[in-house]
Design a protein around this motif. Sequence first.
Motif, short mmCIF file in Angstrom:
data_model
loop_
_atom_site.label_atom_id
_atom_site.label_comp_id
_atom_site.label_asym_id
_atom_site.label_seq_id
_atom_site.Cartn_x
_atom_site.Cartn_y
_atom_site.Cartn_z
N SER A 25 89.30 37.34 -36.92
CA SER A 25 88.41 36.17 -36.41
C SER A 25 88.72 36.09 -34.80
N LYS A 26 88.69 37.03 -34.24
CA LYS A 26 88.77 37.24 -32.64
C LYS A 26 87.23 36.66 -32.19
N ALA A 27 87.33 35.77 -31.34
CA ALA A 27 85.99 35.38 -30.48
C ALA A 27 85.61 36.54 -29.73
N VAL A 28 84.58 37.09 -30.09
CA VAL A 28 83.67 38.07 -29.25
C VAL A 28 82.48 37.76 -28.72
N SER A 29 82.10 38.37 -27.71
CA SER A 29 80.52 37.92 -26.93
C SER A 29 79.52 38.98 -27.29
N PRO A 30 78.37 38.44 -27.64
CA PRO A 30 77.16 39.42 -27.83
C PRO A 30 76.81 40.20 -26.36
N LEU A 31 76.21 41.30 -26.63
CA LEU A 31 75.84 41.85 -25.65
C LEU A 31 74.56 41.22 -24.88
N VAL A 32 74.50 40.78 -23.82
CA VAL A 32 73.38 40.03 -23.42
C VAL A 32 72.25 41.06 -22.64
N SER A 33 72.83 41.95 -21.65
CA SER A 33 71.95 42.74 -21.17
C SER A 33 72.66 44.26 -20.88
N ILE A 34 71.59 45.31 -20.70
CA ILE A 34 71.67 46.57 -20.53
C ILE A 34 71.12 46.94 -19.21
N ASN A 35 71.70 47.54 -18.34
CA ASN A 35 71.37 47.81 -16.86
C ASN A 35 70.53 46.79 -16.51
N GLY A 36 70.88 45.38 -16.62
CA GLY A 36 70.10 44.37 -16.20
C GLY A 36 68.78 43.69 -17.02
N THR A 37 68.43 44.58 -17.92
CA THR A 37 67.47 44.16 -18.77
C THR A 37 68.01 43.40 -20.07
N ASP A 38 67.30 42.30 -20.64
CA ASP A 38 67.79 41.75 -21.71
C ASP A 38 68.19 42.69 -22.71
N ALA A 39 69.27 42.74 -23.61
CA ALA A 39 69.66 43.65 -24.57
C ALA A 39 68.56 43.98 -25.67
N ALA A 40 68.03 43.11 -26.18
CA ALA A 40 67.13 43.27 -27.26
C ALA A 40 66.01 43.97 -26.80
N THR A 41 65.47 43.50 -25.65
CA THR A 41 64.17 44.10 -24.94
C THR A 41 64.30 45.27 -24.72
N TYR A 42 65.76 45.67 -23.96
CA TYR A 42 65.81 47.12 -23.43
C TYR A 42 66.22 48.12 -24.87
N LEU A 43 66.70 47.71 -25.91
CA LEU A 43 66.80 48.47 -27.20
C LEU A 43 65.35 48.53 -27.75
N GLU A 44 64.78 47.59 -27.63
CA GLU A 44 63.36 47.61 -28.46
C GLU A 44 62.52 48.67 -27.76
N LEU A 45 62.69 48.59 -26.33
CA LEU A 45 61.64 49.66 -25.57
C LEU A 45 62.34 51.14 -25.85
N TYR A 46 63.63 51.12 -25.87
CA TYR A 46 64.38 52.37 -26.14
C TYR A 46 63.90 52.98 -27.35
N ALA A 47 63.84 52.13 -28.33
CA ALA A 47 63.68 52.44 -29.75
C ALA A 47 62.16 52.99 -29.97
N ALA A 48 61.42 52.54 -29.10
CA ALA A 48 59.68 52.85 -29.32
C ALA A 48 59.29 54.20 -29.41
N GLY A 49 60.37 55.37 -29.00
CA GLY A 49 59.90 56.56 -29.25
C GLY A 49 60.39 57.09 -30.57
N GLN A 50 60.61 56.39 -31.68
CA GLN A 50 61.02 56.89 -32.72
C GLN A 50 59.60 57.31 -33.73
N ASN A 51 59.89 58.29 -34.56
CA ASN A 51 58.48 58.58 -35.19
C ASN A 51 58.46 57.53 -36.38
N LEU A 52 58.49 56.41 -36.31
CA LEU A 52 58.07 55.53 -37.48
C LEU A 52 56.98 54.59 -36.73
#
Length: 666
Positions: A181-208
């Motif tokens: 039950s340690k308090a932990v923080s979510p990831l808010v940004s990756i290289n300055g971009t909102d984390a979910a937005t960054y990951l979404e862009l990164y994931a967009a290359g998948q063959n799905l």
Amino acid sequence: MHLTTVLTPILAAVVAAIHDSNDVEPCAQISKLVEDANENHISARVPHDLAHRCLLSMPFESDRAVDFLHQARKILEFQSTIDILKNPPSGYTMPSTDILGGIDTILGKVKSNSYTSQFEMDLELTQLIKTAHDGHLVFQLCSQSIFTYQIDMPLVSISTDGLALPQVYTLDDAKLQRTVSKAVSPLVSINGTDAATYLELYAAGQNLQDRDAQYNRLFPAPARSVTNTPTNVNGIWASIGDWTEGAQLTLKFGNGTEKTIEKTATPSEKFFSYKNGTNLYNIACLPRDLSTAPSSLSGAEKASSEIAGLPSTTWRNSANSIAGYYSKVPGLEDTAIIFLPTFSSSAAEVAQLAVDFLQNATEAGKKNVLIDLSSNPGGYMSIGIDLSRIFFPHAVPYTATRYRAHDAAKYLTKAYSRDNSTDTSNVFAYRQMVRPDQKIDFSSWDDMYGPHDILGSSASSLLANFNYTSTSSKGFPINGYGPVPLNPNSSYFPAENIALITDGDCVSTCAFFVKLMKRQGVRTITFGGRPRNEPMQGVGGVKGGQSLGINYINGYIAQANGLIADSVNSGSPLLTDAEWKAFNESSPSTTASLQWSGNLNLRNEYDPEDGQTPLQFVYEAAECRLFYTLENYVERESVWQAAAKAMFGGGECVEGSIMGKGSLGS
Ligand SMILES: *[C@@H]1O[C@H](CO)[C@@H](O)[C@H](O)[C@H]1NC(C)=O
Ligand SMILES: *[C@@H]1O[C@H](CO)[C@@H](O)[C@H](O)[C@H]1NC(C)=O
Ligand SMILES: *[C@@H]1O[C@H](CO)[C@@H](O)[C@H](O)[C@H]1NC(C)=O
Ligand SMILES: *[C@@H]1O[C@H](CO)[C@@H](O)[C@H](O)[C@H]1NC(C)=O
Ligand SMILES: *[C@@H]1O[C@H](CO)[C@@H](O)[C@H](O)[C@H]1NC(C)=O
Ligand SMILES: *[C@@H]1O[C@H](CO)[C@@H](O)[C@H](O)[C@H]1NC(C)=O
Ligand SMILES: *[C@@H]1O[C@H](CO)[C@@H](O)[C@H](O)[C@H]1NC(C)=O
Ligand SMILES: *[C@@H]1O[C@H](CO)[C@@H](O)[C@H](O)[C@H]1NC(C)=O
């Protein structure tokens, strides 16, 4: 004199090592690091930049590249969606793409000497092919799998209760939170971009073909294809192989803490040992004499122990490719669960296990069935059809496909027009194929070939995936067809008491199985995806009707040439001389100028109501959506529990995921 010739190379090597490692060939530096790692029995991790420089030091031979691109272009003419992708119908959620135009652009760049290494061209071609977002269309190019890449920090996307929008955490943090039950923080940004937005862009290359399904692939998946090596144990986020990105990433957490992480590369070959890029290119890219190549060992399925993270069960086959469960978790008392991570499996075993388990579940008084298809990459089409017939013995599984009409396909169909062999899978042999109703055959080769103008593409007539009667056998049964008696002969469970669990990452035969079950009224619940209060598709993978290896195309072409030559010799030619010439000109060369392999989608698949729009261009939201909780990542049974509650127990679904309502109940 004698002395200097011995000493000079040694001195040179020492100086290079001390002075400037850039003077030593990057591939040779990697070879040394690999040698050291092997001596110390550790797996080699090399800097991302060094791996990149080694790849860029591969030479480029434009004549070979031109030959190869011409061959690839002719192969792509068989890809059933190639015209439709240029101007896709509105249900399609990915951008349009002109693959053949892209090939021509790359050809132009080859001719104007724009590439200096094989790696550069292969990377561009790989990225082009990926714009089809089609799991059946894959090119494995010689320079693209020399290294694998990794980030030592798997991530998870978790919601507090399955309904609230999820946030991204490191897996380690998430586990800490759960255990202490340690308090932990979510990831808010990756290289300055909102984390979910960054990951979404990164994931967009998948063959799905779906952004939520792509997003899910970033994170750990449950036992993906248990029979094979799990490919998504830590999620693709942890195996970044995209060279357009830099080697370092800055992560910022909700409490303001920043961390910098480095990507590393691992050679795919354990004994990576190359002097320079030319040496690497010669071995990895120049065609090999196939007759001396070692044949790959495959086939025998190894017996596995119980599936990690799942309860123990007597209902599983040796390869764990299907398993049945009764769970003691509250809320699952009335539910039987079938875990189905793949359709690449022993078909007869799957059928037997499914029948026995469903029979036992009925006798044990279970009311509902959940079928867990998460991260199912597909496999044998006949298993999908057979399973649907085990659930619904009286439903005729509708299959309707078209292949792309063009010269090579036309003359292949004509060349096989007298074929009376027993190859029931040869789509070009019209005598083997039947219409979608399984009752009527084709009267001639051009009765099947057409061509017809469909959505701006030239395509064959509609044909079933195969003739169920001639295809069904003891080894590949289809319930009630051919030598296989109808068993069961009535449904164990009604459609409303069956639900399918997916994470959108449901590809090929998985997509097809979902389709057959849906047509009988079975509902789908899907998990995860981007942090949005929106519906999500249950199936985000390719819904194409047939995946075909490039070696099979080459095989059909070679065999057809043999048939044509025989027919010419026997005085009743299958093709006129001019037709044979046209066939030859449209056929890809069967001798490769570079080592490569690949697959394409030979046939589009259609619904009974719409013989025009290929299924993969149709949007279909799942009936219910939930986000993953941390518990879900760690205890698979908690996914079944949440699914049973939402689908059979009046529980809620994510707000906005079902047309204006939050619950499936009244
Ligand atoms: C901030 O959160 C991160 C991620 O949970 C954690 O690793 C770090 O120790 C925290 N920093 C502080 C100062 O609490
Ligand atoms: C992230 O930022 C670092 C430092 O600015 C940069 O070197 C790196 O290339 C960036 N990474 C990506 C993936 O953009
Ligand atoms: C690369 O290494 C090979 C030995 O494998 C050698 O014959 C060749 O001359 C080297 N090429 C260059 C450009 O250094
Ligand atoms: C169901 O299978 C179990 C073994 O897993 C067995 O003990 C039980 O008797 C079976 N029930 C019925 C009704 O056949
Ligand atoms: C199959 O075709 C070949 C050549 O067209 C012919 O010689 C043979 O008799 C045929 N076999 C059958 C079983 O029809
Ligand atoms: C399907 O195959 C069976 C067995 O070979 C054959 O008897 C039947 O005529 C075929 N169906 C059609 C519609 O041609
Ligand atoms: C259906 O299958 C059951 C069990 O195999 C059998 O006892 C029954 O006679 C079959 N019914 C029909 C109509 O074939
Ligand atoms: C077509 O190609 C085959 C195989 O390469 C060859 O044997 C045949 O002569 C060619 N036919 C024509 C008409 O060029």
